[in-house]
Design an enzyme around this catalytic site. Structure first.
Site, mmCIF file in Angstrom:
data_model
loop_
_atom_site.group_PDB
_atom_site.id
_atom_site.type_symbol
_atom_site.label_atom_id
_atom_site.label_comp_id
_atom_site.label_asym_id
_atom_site.label_seq_id
_atom_site.Cartn_x
_atom_site.Cartn_y
_atom_site.Cartn_z
ATOM 1 N N ARG A 87 16.016 -1.399 -79.986
ATOM 2 C CA ARG A 87 16.053 -2.449 -78.966
ATOM 3 C C ARG A 87 14.670 -3.045 -78.668
ATOM 4 N NH1 ARG A 87 19.999 -1.541 -80.885
ATOM 5 N NH2 ARG A 87 21.997 -1.009 -79.969
ATOM 6 N N CYS B 215 24.353 -4.133 -71.535
ATOM 7 C CA CYS B 215 23.819 -2.807 -71.197
ATOM 8 C C CYS B 215 22.501 -2.958 -70.443
ATOM 9 C CB CYS B 215 23.610 -1.979 -72.452
ATOM 10 S SG CYS B 215 25.141 -1.358 -73.180
ATOM 11 N N GLU C 102 16.865 -2.009 -70.505
ATOM 12 C CA GLU C 102 17.016 -2.751 -71.755
ATOM 13 C C GLU C 102 16.998 -4.254 -71.456
ATOM 14 O OE1 GLU C 102 20.521 -3.431 -75.064
ATOM 15 O OE2 GLU C 102 20.065 -1.379 -74.452
#
Length: 306
Positions: free
Chosen positions: A181, A230, A301
């Site tokens: 990520r 998320c 995130e």
């Protein structure tokens, strides 16, 4: 300052659409965000490069907006110019050699549009993007993905505008070493396009894989609700953030209009009228409890414009 700068843009650069006092809640999938003084929409990479050179003389920094997913924006006024990359939606086949397809894609291209194109052509490799909103540029910067794949699997090289307003190409893996990520692309680089390497397949096979990915996502994630996806990164390949949050009993927990999804504990949804402060309060509560209960420091995130 803004009016002088706007006049300077109009005088010095052609091909830049200027939006004044624009509500960013209209541009984010969370449907949250205050107004920005200047939303600037360049039409070409040349006008973007000129714009960056001009901004550097008047502002310390700028922000870049793509599809508005994976983003939580403050309800307060954003004073830095926001560069909106909607016009960078290039999609063309560069070459087909053997089983390998090279695509040239723009940073503003919607992920769902790329997926639909590949499905129609029978090009395999980006099925993991099914159900992931936003644009290719944001996906590249975030190294977006799922357990079945990520952008580092298909991105060969990226074209950027540097802080000096220069257009340059970089090898995605060799020059940036993308990780989970995170592409590790410098924050002051603006990704404007990329070369993707995909594989020959059939429309039937690609569609079957897309359906499988979407079925899994629909079963486990609250797609269709205003959110940013998320919220936290998984702390390890073996432990998911959602598991730790659920273990603390947060599903259904809410502050104001922000609620932890009852379907997936790592999603915070806007149930209606949620504010930046509501979401941040939920985030801080989750981080505090997970740290206390599991000894794990969760890392966001999503990108936060505070």
């Amino acid at each position: 300052m803004e009016s002088q700068f706007v006049n300077l843009i109009k005088k010095e650069i052609s091909g830049v659409k200027i939006h004044l006092a624009e509500k960013l809640s209209n541009y984010t999938t969370f449907k949250i965000g205050g107004s920005v003084d200047l939303l600037l929409e360049p039409e070409t990479k040349e006008s973007l490069a000129e714009l960056i050179r001009l901004i550097r003389g008047d502002y310390a920094k700028w922000r870049v907006l793509g599809g508005g997913s994976n983003l939580l924006v403050s309800d307060d006024r954003i004073s830095e110019p926001v560069i909106y990359l909607r016009n960078f939606d290039l999609l063309r086949i560069l070459s087909i050699q053997g089983e390998t397809i090279k695509l040239h894609v723009g940073a503003g291209l919607k992920t769902k549009k790329l997926l639909a194109f590949c499905l129609g052509c029978g090009f395999a490799g980006c099925e993991f993007l099914a159900g992931i909103p936003g644009t290719i540029g944001g996906a590249i910067v975030q190294n977006a993905g799922t357990p079945v794949g990520c952008m580092a699997d298909i991105v060969s090289s990226v074209e950027v505008i540097t802080p000096e307003g220069k257009c340059e190409w970089y090898d995605y893996k060799k020059d940036f070493s993308p990780s989970y990520r995170n592409s590790n692309i410098p924050d002051d680089f603006i990704v404007i396009s990329a070369i993707l390497l995909l594989a020959k397949s059939t429309a039937e096979k690609v569609e079957s894989r897309v359906r499988t990915v979407m079925k899994q996502r629909l079963e486990s994630q609250p797609l269709g609700k205003p959110s940013a996806g998320c919220v936290f990164k998984n702390p390890s390949p073996h432990i998911s953030a959602g598991f730790l949050i659920d273990k603390c009993g947060f599903k259904g927990f809410r502050i104001g209009g922000a609620m932890v999804s009852e379907k997936h504990a790592n999603w915070i949804i806007n149930t209606g009228g949620a504010t930046f402060s509501d979401v941040m309060a939920v985030i801080e509560r989750i981080k505090r409890e997970v740290k206390k209960t599991a000894g794990v420091e969760l890392e966001e995130e999503i990108n936060i414009w505070a």
